[in-house]
Write an enzyme that holds these catalytic residues in place. Sequence first.
Site, PDB file in Angstrom:
ATOM      1  N   LYS A  91       0.834  -1.206   0.000  1.00  0.00           N
ATOM      2  CA  LYS A  91       0.000   0.000   0.000  1.00  0.00           C
ATOM      3  C   LYS A  91       0.868   1.254   0.000  1.00  0.00           C
ATOM      4  CE  LYS A  91      -4.287  -1.859   0.907  1.00  0.00           C
ATOM      5  NZ  LYS A  91      -4.810  -2.787   1.915  1.00  0.00           N
ATOM      6  N   LYS A 151      -4.131 -11.618  -8.414  1.00  0.00           N
ATOM      7  CA  LYS A 151      -5.499 -11.985  -8.004  1.00  0.00           C
ATOM      8  C   LYS A 151      -6.522 -10.910  -8.360  1.00  0.00           C
ATOM      9  CE  LYS A 151      -5.347  -9.776  -3.609  1.00  0.00           C
ATOM     10  NZ  LYS A 151      -6.162  -9.395  -2.564  1.00  0.00           N
ATOM     11  N   LYS A 161     -10.621  -5.366  -6.235  1.00  0.00           N
ATOM     12  CA  LYS A 161     -11.388  -4.163  -6.574  1.00  0.00           C
ATOM     13  C   LYS A 161     -10.463  -3.018  -6.988  1.00  0.00           C
ATOM     14  CE  LYS A 161     -14.553  -5.445  -2.945  1.00  0.00           C
ATOM     15  NZ  LYS A 161     -14.770  -5.318  -1.512  1.00  0.00           N
TER      16      LYS A 161
HETATM   17  P1  AMP Z   1     -11.619  -7.472   0.928  1.00  0.00           P
HETATM   18  O1  AMP Z   1     -12.408  -7.158  -0.282  1.00  0.00           O
HETATM   19  O2  AMP Z   1     -10.160  -7.144   0.775  1.00  0.00           O
HETATM   20  O3  AMP Z   1     -12.233  -6.941   2.184  1.00  0.00           O
HETATM   21  O4  AMP Z   1     -11.618  -9.066   1.074  1.00  0.00           O
HETATM   22  C1  AMP Z   1     -12.697  -9.762   1.629  1.00  0.00           C
HETATM   23  C2  AMP Z   1     -12.422 -11.253   1.597  1.00  0.00           C
HETATM   24  O5  AMP Z   1     -12.338 -11.702   0.237  1.00  0.00           O
HETATM   25  C3  AMP Z   1     -11.108 -11.657   2.281  1.00  0.00           C
HETATM   26  O6  AMP Z   1     -11.313 -12.861   2.995  1.00  0.00           O
HETATM   27  C4  AMP Z   1     -10.174 -11.900   1.123  1.00  0.00           C
HETATM   28  O7  AMP Z   1      -9.193 -12.867   1.445  1.00  0.00           O
HETATM   29  C5  AMP Z   1     -11.126 -12.427   0.043  1.00  0.00           C
HETATM   30  N1  AMP Z   1     -10.617 -12.142  -1.313  1.00  0.00           N
HETATM   31  C6  AMP Z   1     -10.495 -10.921  -1.895  1.00  0.00           C
HETATM   32  N2  AMP Z   1     -10.009 -11.057  -3.156  1.00  0.00           N
HETATM   33  C7  AMP Z   1      -9.815 -12.391  -3.366  1.00  0.00           C
HETATM   34  C8  AMP Z   1      -9.352 -13.173  -4.476  1.00  0.00           C
HETATM   35  N3  AMP Z   1      -9.018 -12.625  -5.633  1.00  0.00           N
HETATM   36  N4  AMP Z   1      -9.305 -14.524  -4.324  1.00  0.00           N
HETATM   37  C9  AMP Z   1      -9.662 -15.113  -3.151  1.00  0.00           C
HETATM   38  N5  AMP Z   1     -10.114 -14.429  -2.075  1.00  0.00           N
HETATM   39  C10 AMP Z   1     -10.198 -13.093  -2.172  1.00  0.00           C
END
Ligand code: AMP
Length: 331
Positions: free
Chosen positions: A113, A196, A199
């Site tokens: 970040k 991966k 967003k």
């Molecule tokens: P966040 O959007 O960063 O708050 O992520 C929410 C959840 O989604 C967390 O448990 C992340 O590990 C999971 N996550 C986000 N992006 C991915 C991805 N591309 N593949 C697998 N898990 C994901």
Amino acid sequence: MKDIVVSGVRPTGKQHLGNYYGAVTNFVKMQYEYSNAYFFVADLHSLTTHPNPENLSLNVKQTLIEYLACGLDPDKCTLYVQSDVPQISELYLIFNMLAYLGELEKVPTFKEKVRDNPNNINAGLLTYPVLMAVDILIHNAKKVPVGKDQMQHIEMTRNFGNRFNHIYKVDYFSEPHGFYYGEAPVSVPSLDGIGKMSKSKGENTCIYLADEPDAIRKKVMKATTDNGPTEPNQPKNEAIENIFNLMKIVSAPETLNAFDEAYNNCNIRYGDMKKQIADDMIEFLKPIRENIERFKNDDTLLQKVRNQGKEKAIESASKTLKDVREIIGLK
Ligand code: AMP
């Protein structure tokens, strides 16, 4: 099962397939298997990027809608919004006193970040793992269903909990562990062929749960591939590996095997492969999209769900905070 479960998703926009396969699908299964499962909308976490207030509240609502649309049942689990539980912020303050600058600066997601947003390296970004630890420890959870990217933060949660136990000579916090079904945590690849799905990488690299079939088709058809293999059984580069991994997640194993064989025989047609992936995604996402439409204007239901979750989460959180205050001498 008895173990307490906790996890959350940040309301930084619509949820994508990574959130679904990495996290929410496990939440849905776990709510039936564990009698004490807490799932939340991590709105305090999203403040690190200073979201526009109107967008933030819309995104909190969207995340709640999507949780319900994916099958979370507020009568089976505790479904709440993080900022509705003020005990979390107080415990976060207390745990900030237990976290060392050196260990926080070493966290790879923090370094990432700092590299990506050199103009907004705020203290909240640095102490993100502390807030995440508090999210888990406030319910004394043992199982935390998250994607691969979050596993290191759970190790830090164990360290903070153990440090608390050690400093105050108690055996209060249990050790939480990352949880996933299957052999390894899932990582859903991005459509741009690199890393991966996330967003922060932009609209066209993600498939959102709320995407219309046309949008899904367009984005998948533009996914990065190459000119095709030039010799049999050629190793796959990252973009090709990604597209195969996507297919592995959304399509039937026979379909994947057929395209894998075609790749190894040098007669793969990526256009056909992408069309198949898009069709399978559209089919899979149809009921979720319909549920999103159904819940999106039901403000009465959403408010009821939110209030119900708030009450249950506060009950558990205030017990932990009361114990912690007593242990550390804030009587
Ligand atoms: P966040 O959007 O960063 O708050 O992520 C929410 C959840 O989604 C967390 O448990 C992340 O590990 C999971 N996550 C986000 N992006 C991915 C991805 N591309 N593949 C697998 N898990 C994901």
